[in-house]
Scaffold this active site. Structure first.
Site, PDB file in Angstrom:
ATOM      1  N   ILE A 266       0.914  -1.117   0.081  1.00 42.55           N
ATOM      2  CA  ILE A 266      -0.109  -0.141   0.069  1.00 42.55           C
ATOM      3  C   ILE A 266       0.751   1.241  -0.077  1.00 42.55           C
ATOM      4  O   ILE A 266       0.411   2.276  -0.157  1.00 42.55           O
ATOM      5  CB  ILE A 266      -0.910   0.040   1.258  1.00 42.55           C
ATOM      6  CG1 ILE A 266      -0.382  -0.516   2.475  1.00 42.55           C
ATOM      7  CG2 ILE A 266      -2.187  -0.789   1.000  1.00 42.55           C
ATOM      8  CD1 ILE A 266      -1.188  -0.334   3.746  1.00 42.55           C
ATOM      9  N   LYS A 268       5.203   2.803   0.108  1.00 43.81           N
ATOM     10  CA  LYS A 268       6.858   2.643   0.272  1.00 43.81           C
ATOM     11  C   LYS A 268       7.221   3.845   0.810  1.00 43.81           C
ATOM     12  O   LYS A 268       6.935   5.083   0.413  1.00 43.81           O
ATOM     13  CB  LYS A 268       7.358   2.376  -1.118  1.00 43.81           C
ATOM     14  CG  LYS A 268       7.160   1.045  -1.714  1.00 43.81           C
ATOM     15  CD  LYS A 268       7.971   0.776  -3.031  1.00 43.81           C
ATOM     16  CE  LYS A 268       7.433  -0.692  -3.401  1.00 43.81           C
ATOM     17  NZ  LYS A 268       7.925  -0.870  -4.650  1.00 43.81           N
ATOM     18  N   GLY A 269       8.110   3.772   1.873  1.00 44.14           N
ATOM     19  CA  GLY A 269       8.638   4.681   2.533  1.00 44.14           C
ATOM     20  C   GLY A 269      10.371   4.813   2.457  1.00 44.14           C
ATOM     21  O   GLY A 269      10.613   3.747   1.713  1.00 44.14           O
ATOM     22  N   TYR A 271      12.199   3.936   4.513  1.00 42.77           N
ATOM     23  CA  TYR A 271      12.763   2.557   5.521  1.00 42.77           C
ATOM     24  C   TYR A 271      12.279   1.346   5.212  1.00 42.77           C
ATOM     25  O   TYR A 271      12.599   0.367   5.668  1.00 42.77           O
ATOM     26  CB  TYR A 271      12.779   2.975   6.996  1.00 42.77           C
ATOM     27  CG  TYR A 271      14.023   4.221   7.018  1.00 42.77           C
ATOM     28  CD1 TYR A 271      14.672   4.649   6.302  1.00 42.77           C
ATOM     29  CD2 TYR A 271      13.993   4.567   8.654  1.00 42.77           C
ATOM     30  CE1 TYR A 271      15.906   5.315   6.591  1.00 42.77           C
ATOM     31  CE2 TYR A 271      15.073   5.583   8.730  1.00 42.77           C
ATOM     32  CZ  TYR A 271      15.773   5.905   7.866  1.00 42.77           C
ATOM     33  OH  TYR A 271      16.650   6.827   8.166  1.00 42.77           O
ATOM     34  N   GLY A 272      11.081   1.469   4.397  1.00 39.31           N
ATOM     35  CA  GLY A 272      10.668   0.079   4.059  1.00 39.31           C
ATOM     36  C   GLY A 272       9.273   0.020   3.341  1.00 39.31           C
ATOM     37  O   GLY A 272       8.880   1.360   2.931  1.00 39.31           O
ATOM     38  N   VAL A 274       5.116  -0.817   2.985  1.00 41.05           N
ATOM     39  CA  VAL A 274       3.982  -1.061   3.951  1.00 41.05           C
ATOM     40  C   VAL A 274       2.884  -1.916   3.248  1.00 41.05           C
ATOM     41  O   VAL A 274       2.642  -1.603   1.885  1.00 41.05           O
ATOM     42  CB  VAL A 274       3.169   0.316   4.233  1.00 41.05           C
ATOM     43  CG1 VAL A 274       2.237   0.207   5.089  1.00 41.05           C
ATOM     44  CG2 VAL A 274       4.214   1.256   5.032  1.00 41.05           C
ATOM     45  N   LYS A 288       4.463  -2.520   8.265  1.00 36.84           N
ATOM     46  CA  LYS A 288       5.627  -2.234   7.806  1.00 36.84           C
ATOM     47  C   LYS A 288       6.898  -2.945   7.866  1.00 36.84           C
ATOM     48  O   LYS A 288       7.152  -3.298   8.972  1.00 36.84           O
ATOM     49  CB  LYS A 288       6.040  -0.492   8.572  1.00 36.84           C
ATOM     50  CG  LYS A 288       6.914   0.139   7.783  1.00 36.84           C
ATOM     51  CD  LYS A 288       7.503   1.326   8.659  1.00 36.84           C
ATOM     52  CE  LYS A 288       6.593   2.432   8.185  1.00 36.84           C
ATOM     53  NZ  LYS A 288       7.060   3.767   8.985  1.00 36.84           N
ATOM     54  N   ASP A 401       8.815  15.202  12.351  1.00 35.50           N
ATOM     55  CA  ASP A 401       8.577  15.166  10.818  1.00 35.50           C
ATOM     56  C   ASP A 401       7.264  15.133  10.406  1.00 35.50           C
ATOM     57  O   ASP A 401       6.568  14.291   9.882  1.00 35.50           O
ATOM     58  CB  ASP A 401       9.207  13.561  10.475  1.00 35.50           C
ATOM     59  CG  ASP A 401       9.451  13.343   9.177  1.00 35.50           C
ATOM     60  OD1 ASP A 401       9.506  14.501   8.421  1.00 35.50           O
ATOM     61  OD2 ASP A 401       9.825  12.151   8.623  1.00 35.50           O
TER      62      ASP A 401
HETATM   63  N1  LIG Z   1      -1.244   2.087   8.815  1.00 39.70           N
HETATM   64  C1  LIG Z   1      -1.188   2.592   7.338  1.00 39.70           C
HETATM   65  N2  LIG Z   1      -2.647   2.291   6.774  1.00 39.70           N
HETATM   66  C2  LIG Z   1      -2.568   2.651   5.386  1.00 39.70           C
HETATM   67  N3  LIG Z   1      -1.708   2.995   4.789  1.00 39.70           N
HETATM   68  C3  LIG Z   1      -0.369   3.225   5.375  1.00 39.70           C
HETATM   69  C4  LIG Z   1      -0.164   3.107   6.779  1.00 39.70           C
HETATM   70  N4  LIG Z   1       1.123   3.448   6.903  1.00 39.70           N
HETATM   71  C5  LIG Z   1       1.824   3.820   5.803  1.00 39.70           C
HETATM   72  N5  LIG Z   1       0.629   4.049   4.801  1.00 39.70           N
HETATM   73  C6  LIG Z   1       0.992   4.034   3.309  1.00 39.70           C
HETATM   74  O1  LIG Z   1       2.415   3.693   3.210  1.00 39.70           O
HETATM   75  C7  LIG Z   1       3.026   4.839   2.628  1.00 39.70           C
HETATM   76  C8  LIG Z   1       4.499   4.693   3.358  1.00 39.70           C
HETATM   77  O2  LIG Z   1       4.393   4.826   4.555  1.00 39.70           O
HETATM   78  P1  LIG Z   1       5.980   5.161   5.351  1.00 39.70           P
HETATM   79  O3  LIG Z   1       5.641   5.538   6.963  1.00 39.70           O
HETATM   80  O4  LIG Z   1       6.913   3.857   5.296  1.00 39.70           O
HETATM   81  O5  LIG Z   1       6.588   6.074   4.533  1.00 39.70           O
HETATM   82  P2  LIG Z   1       6.711   7.774   4.278  1.00 39.70           P
HETATM   83  O6  LIG Z   1       6.400   8.486   5.782  1.00 39.70           O
HETATM   84  O7  LIG Z   1       5.545   8.107   3.155  1.00 39.70           O
HETATM   85  O8  LIG Z   1       8.180   8.209   4.148  1.00 39.70           O
HETATM   86  P3  LIG Z   1       9.261   8.222   5.235  1.00 39.70           P
HETATM   87  O9  LIG Z   1       9.106   7.177   6.149  1.00 39.70           O
HETATM   88  O10 LIG Z   1      10.683   7.881   3.975  1.00 39.70           O
HETATM   89  O11 LIG Z   1       9.190   9.630   5.478  1.00 39.70           O
HETATM   90  C9  LIG Z   1       2.297   6.159   3.477  1.00 39.70           C
HETATM   91  O12 LIG Z   1       2.498   7.114   2.657  1.00 39.70           O
HETATM   92  C10 LIG Z   1       1.019   5.562   3.250  1.00 39.70           C
HETATM   93  O13 LIG Z   1       0.610   5.889   1.805  1.00 39.70           O
END
Ligand SMILES: Nc1ncnc2c1ncn2[C@@H]1O[C@H](COP(=O)(O)OP(=O)(O)OP(=O)(O)O)[C@@H](O)[C@H]1O
Length: 583
Positions: A266, A268-269, A271-272, A274, A288, A401
């Site tokens: 769903i 990608k961030g 560090y990993g 999701v 995650k 952040d």
């Molecule tokens: N609990 C959740 N439920 C639904 N979608 C989620 C959830 N957590 C994260 N996501 C989805 O996954 C994406 C990536 O989340 P993640 O926290 O890994 O990265 P980020 O915050 O976008 O980037 P970074 O961690 O590099 O700052 C989010 O932008 C969101 O679309």
């Protein structure tokens, strides 16, 4: 001094690799799995899928799972003796206590063994080093009825539910081999014998891991072998981090995410990845999976740069776990569980059906644009979450952040702040006057959202989050990105402020910068929403941190805006702020 024991996960990687090679060949690992206490049918199935779907070593995963239960190189040596894998015994012998070395002779020449001196009894382990592990299922071995393989069949593990165990067995004492318990390569009759011999209890005592705080550094392999129950030092941050949060098995996570299938991704961030996960009990979660870095240099080892990055990645994941486990609020993303036993650490969260605010503002994935009422509610909810963090404990927590990608929306569009990897204890602005300001040791966060005092002087206070939230509000009002290379000025606050300074008339300003995707206002509250949100955004992201409001003031303004026709001062900041420099 000779170490008391070596955890399997701490053995030399090249030695482990050699073992994996031997055991992967001809599926030898399937012969040893039935003799490993605590390894269940589902673990073996996971290892098989691990090889099929990823082409990775099943032995490696099997040993990781086993090792996470606290088994040591001595146990592994005895296991190899039991399964007559002399080659493997020789490979790991340097990591094994000398008192067990006689086992090789015993395996090679069982007749002679009668003349061998009796194995010295394993010293009774100190009480505090023992941990009782109760296993729910007992694997038993049968010949597959439908097997078409010639000769002795490969043992197959079938699951059998048992009554709770009564007697504890200590493998370090009972699994020391005598000629009676050494088994040849399993044949049908030996398997039957094994089944009869196998203790009726699955309750075993496992030596405890040494406290990790005594180890020099934290790395991924150490952590993957770490569970909540085998950390013994109360001061160690992992223990604090995971208290109150459920551990979950890697296998359960694999099942929930359909083996981390790409269809379940769903987001990608940095560090990993999701994944969406479906629980067997019903319900959806977000998982995650913290990815490890595969980069290695030409000697096959990870460079110090990669190791540093991995360490930082792990530090942030644990920080997130620690903060989320401590702070529960309607507008803070709930963490449900964690898993440190598998190849990659995983964190399990509430599933947020409407994704991130960033995605919704940009109408990604064909989503409908948010209405002004929804935008006000989302602004208010996020402000409440930040207010809680800043005021709930004596020492405020700085999120560090805040950005639209880290504000997640549930199925009712209730916002929840996520991504607490950079959160830390900070100071309220008022405290800075009394004491000296807190200076951060390093700058981390998303540059476009960081205030000038933090970027230039590393000053850390609640006003850092207020500034970032101001930019979020400007994004909500305008639908524009926080930073764009193709815009002049590139920073959103500068862009809005510049227009605000030129245009006196609110209606013209609205025409210039309002989010055109937002449906037209349908009532008075919606009509005022743009002006209130942009005004608050510009005030919150002022260059002078002392001029920025506190979160309680922001909540008050947004609360008023969502319930009734607000009687608050709007667009009154023209002379108060200087254009912010782009950070
Ligand atoms: N609990 C959740 N439920 C639904 N979608 C989620 C959830 N957590 C994260 N996501 C989805 O996954 C994406 C990536 O989340 P993640 O926290 O890994 O990265 P980020 O915050 O976008 O980037 P970074 O961690 O590099 O700052 C989010 O932008 C969101 O679309």
């Amino acid at each position: 001094m000779e170490p008391e024991f070596t955890m399997i996960s701490h053995m030399e990687p090249s030695v482990l690799q050699e073992i994996y090679n031997v055991c992967d060949m001809d599926d030898v690992w399937l012969n040893i799995a039935p003799y490993m206490p605590g390894i269940e049918v589902k673990d073996v199935e996971t290892c098989k899928r691990w090889r099929m779907t990823r082409n990775r070593s099943p032995t490696q995963l099997l040993f990781r799972i086993w090792s996470a239960k606290g088994y040591t190189s001595d146990h592994l040596y005895q296991l190899f003796a039991k399964t007559k894998l002399v080659r493997c015994m020789r490979i790991i012998q340097p990591f094994v206590h000398e008192r067990l070395h006689y086992l090789e002779e015993l395996v090679l020449n069982p007749q002679k063994a009668i003349d061998l001196p009796k194995e010295p009894e394993t010293p009774k382990p100190k009480k505090r080093k023992l941990r009782k592990v109760r296993l729910r299922h007992k694997p038993i071995i049968t010949k597959p009825a439908d097997s078409c393989e010639p000769g002795p069949s490969r043992p197959r593990i079938v699951e059998k539910r048992e009554k709770p165990p009564k007697i504890a067995e200590n493998p370090s004492r009972n699994s020391s081999l005598t000629s009676k318990v050494i088994h040849p390569k399993p044949t049908e009759s030996s398997l039957l014998a094994y089944r009869n011999q196998r203790p009726q209890t699955q309750s075993i005592l496992v030596p405890k891991m040494p406290p990790i705080s005594q180890q020099q550094s934290i790395n991924l392999s150490e952590l993957t072998a770490t569970t909540a129950s085998n950390l013994s030092n109360d001061e160690f941050p992992i223990r604090i981090a995971i208290e109150g949060t459920l551990p979950v098995s890697y296998t359960d996570i694999e099942i929930a995410t359909n083996m981390f299938s790409t269809e379940n991704i769903i987001g990608k961030g940095g560090y990993g990845i999701v994944y969406r996960g479906e629980l067997r009990s019903g319900g959806t979660v977000a998982v995650k999976r913290i990815t490890t870095l595969s980069n290695t240099n030409n000697t096959g080892t990870k460079s110090s740069q990669v190791k540093k990055m991995e360490k930082e990645r792990m530090r942030q994941s644990l920080q997130e776990l620690k903060t989320l486990a401590r702070f529960r609020h309607d507008n803070i993303l709930p963490i449900y569980a964690y898993c440190l036993e598998g190849p990659e650490p995983c964190l399990v969260y509430q599933y947020m059906a409407n994704g991130s605010l960033e995605d919704r503002l940009l109408c990604r994935k064909m989503s409908n644009p948010l209405t002004w009422t929804q935008k006000l509610e989302i602004s208010l909810g996020t402000a409440k979450g930040l207010h809680y963090l800043h005021t709930f404990t004596k020492t405020p927590i700085i999120h560090g952040d805040v950005k639209t990608a880290n504000i997640l929306l549930d199925k009712h569009l209730e916002p929840k702040l996520g991504d607490f990897g950079l959160s830390r204890d900070g100071q309220m602005e008022a405290e800075i006057a009394e004491k000296s300001p807190l200076i951060a040791s390093h700058i981390k966060g998303t540059l476009a959202y960081l205030p000038p005092e933090f970027v230039t002087s590393k000053i850390l206070s609640t006003k850092l989050d207020v500034y970032s939230f101001g930019i979020v509000l400007a994004e909500i009002a305008t639908g524009l990105r926080a930073y764009s290379d193709t815009r002049d000025p590139r920073g959103l606050i500068d862009f809005c402020q510049m227009r605000r300074d030129i245009v006196e008339n609110l209606n013209i300003l609205r025409e210039l910068i309002v989010d055109k995707k937002t449906p037209a206002p349908i009532n008075d509250i919606e009509k005022d929403a743009f002006a209130i949100i942009i005004d608050l955004g510009l005030k919150s992201a002022q260059r002078d941190r002392l001029q920025r409001p506190n979160m309680d003031k922001i909540v008050e303004i947004l609360q008023a805006a969502t319930c009734s026709t607000p009687k608050i001062e709007t667009l009154s900041i023209k002379s108060e702020i200087r254009p912010a420099e782009n950070v």
